[in-house]
Structure formats: C-alpha cells, structure tokens
Scaffold this motif. Structure first.
Motif, short mmCIF file in Angstrom:
data_model
loop_
_atom_site.label_atom_id
_atom_site.label_comp_id
_atom_site.label_asym_id
_atom_site.label_seq_id
_atom_site.Cartn_x
_atom_site.Cartn_y
_atom_site.Cartn_z
N THR A 126 7.42 -2.96 -3.60
CA THR A 126 7.16 -1.85 -2.68
C THR A 126 7.23 -0.52 -3.40
O THR A 126 8.10 -0.30 -4.24
N THR A 165 -3.71 7.20 2.95
CA THR A 165 -3.89 5.78 3.27
C THR A 165 -5.09 5.21 2.55
O THR A 165 -5.04 4.09 2.00
N ASN A 192 -5.12 2.25 -0.23
CA ASN A 192 -5.97 1.07 -0.04
C ASN A 192 -6.91 0.86 -1.23
O ASN A 192 -7.15 -0.28 -1.65
N ASN A 205 -1.19 -2.98 0.15
CA ASN A 205 -1.26 -3.56 1.48
C ASN A 205 -0.16 -2.97 2.37
O ASN A 205 0.80 -2.39 1.88
N THR A 206 -0.31 -3.13 3.66
CA THR A 206 0.68 -2.68 4.64
C THR A 206 1.08 -1.24 4.35
O THR A 206 2.26 -0.90 4.19
N SER A 238 1.95 2.49 5.09
CA SER A 238 2.53 3.20 6.24
C SER A 238 3.18 4.48 5.74
O SER A 238 3.21 4.77 4.55
N GLY A 259 3.73 1.58 0.34
CA GLY A 259 2.71 0.56 0.13
C GLY A 259 3.35 -0.68 -0.48
O GLY A 259 4.29 -0.59 -1.26
N SER A 260 2.84 -1.84 -0.11
CA SER A 260 3.36 -3.09 -0.64
C SER A 260 2.29 -3.81 -1.44
O SER A 260 1.10 -3.63 -1.21
N LEU A 312 0.97 -7.49 -2.41
CA LEU A 312 1.05 -8.91 -2.04
C LEU A 312 1.06 -9.79 -3.29
O LEU A 312 0.56 -9.40 -4.34
#
Length: 237
Positions: A130, A166, A170, A175-176, A178, A234-235, A237
């Motif tokens: 993260t 954002t 991306n 991912n994810t 916020s 941001g994460s 994956l």
C-alpha cells in the motif's frame, strides 16, 4: 532561496499539510503491522521515519537532498535509532522491485513527475502493498495567471485535483484508489514540538531564508481558497 532549501536550513520536520500531528493521526487511523518493510520517500529531516523506528518498525528513508539527509541521520543518531538512509530520486528509486510492504510520502510527489514517481512506487511495492501519499491538491481550478507564482515558489511539477490524482494512480496500475483526511490548507500545524530539529548556524540572520519563510506564509494566505490536502491511497494487487 528555494522553498526546499529554506526547509533544509531550518531543519523543518513537519513541512507537509497538517504537520506532524496529521502524521500521527494518519498512523493511528491506518494500522501498519510491525512485520511490514516500510519505505519513506522524501523523508526530509527524518522526523516521521525516526518516530516509526522508535516504535520498532523496519524503515528505509530516502531523500534527494543531501543536506536533509545529514540532519535526518543526526536525528537518528541522537535517538540511537538504526535507519537505512538512502539518497535518491522518486522517479528512479534505487531499490529492486517488490521490496516494500508500505510506502509513505508526505508532500513529495507534487515536486516530481507524478506519472514516473507513481510507477516507481508501484514497482518497488510488494503485491498486496500500500502507498499512502499525503499531498497538496487543487480544491478548485486555479486561474492561469495565478499558477506561475505558485509553481515557481514551491517548485511543483503538477497540482492535481482528487479526480486527476485518481487517474494518475490508475495509470500507474494502482488498484483500490481512495483518499482520506481531505481538508483545506490554512497553515501548517505546529502543535507537536520537535525536540530534534537542527537549524543551520546563524539561521535567524540569514536574510534569504527568513525572506523565503515569510513568502511561504504569504503564498498560503493568497491561495487558501484554491488549495486542499488529502492522503491518497493506492494498493498493488
């Protein structure tokens, strides 16, 4: 004198939106396991990294400015902390891929090419890792004639809105995405005393440094309605 050089000469340890009190609030809100390997980019004089190290975290601290790292190392040595300090650029991180569980940034990415920096953050994070990136953001569009003085003073490469951030996250494959702790910027918080702030000798007779500090307050007052801050998350994956 540049804004960043002024911060270095004053040995400022909380030069980010909300100051060190906001850092503490963030760390209390987002629990980080002691098993995590943490990278702080743009560590400055090392206040956040030293705090985390004092709590038992494994942390690597990086900054592009050698004078900042000198004071960060002195802070760590005074507290008898073992921190890996590295000089480097966020757009070309000197680490292998998939190394860190967490990356912390506090008012850093705006001073770099955000696309390159975010791609590097993503690269060195482990899968499942993260990024927590506290930045000044554009609360609303800034008139074109007002952008140049703001960017020239801080040395910003960009000043994005939440939606634009954002998109940048991306594009870097995060991912994810916020945000947390959105707030307007009025002034830096100074309610948390810094007992390990090392000022340059004769700093209070250094006209250039004092002038830049004065201009900083003027800039914040002028642009209050246009600036906000948030922690961008941001994460991988």
């Amino acid at each position: 004198m540049s804004y960043l050089k002024m911060l270095s000469q004053f040995g400022v340890g909380n030069a980010h939106p909300g100051g060190f009190s906001a850092t503490l609030e963030q760390l209390q809100h987002f629990h980080i396991s002691k098993e995590c390997k943490i990278l702080e980019v743009g560590c400055g004089t090392g206040r956040t990294s030293c705090f985390l190290s004092s709590k038992g975290y494994d942390i690597t601290a990086m900054d592009i400015q050698a004078p900042m790292l000198v004071k960060a190392k002195k802070r760590a040595e005074t507290q008898k902390l073992n921190i890996n300090f590295v000089e480097g650029d966020v757009c070309s991180l000197p680490f292998e891929s998939d190394r860190f569980d967490v990356i912390l940034a506090e008012s850093v990415t705006n001073f770099a090419d955000a696309d390159k920096a975010l791609s590097e953050y993503y690269r060195v994070l482990k899968p499942g890792g993260t990024l927590y990136d506290r930045e000044i953001i554009a609360a609303k569009p800034i008139p074109s004639q007002m952008k140049t003085p703001l960017f020239d003073f801080f040395g910003f490469k960009q000043l994005a809105s939440l939606d634009e951030w954002t998109e940048i996250f991306n594009n870097a494959k995060f991912n994810t995405v916020s945000s947390w702790g959105y707030s307007e910027i009025v002034k830096q918080h100074t309610d948390e005393a810094d007992n390990f702030q090392y000022l340059d000798e004769n700093i209070y007779t250094n006209y250039q440094a004092l002038r830049t500090a004065f201009e900083y307050n003027e800039i914040l007052n002028t642009y209050t309605d246009y600036l906000a801050s948030a922690v961008l998350i941001g994460s991988k994956l």
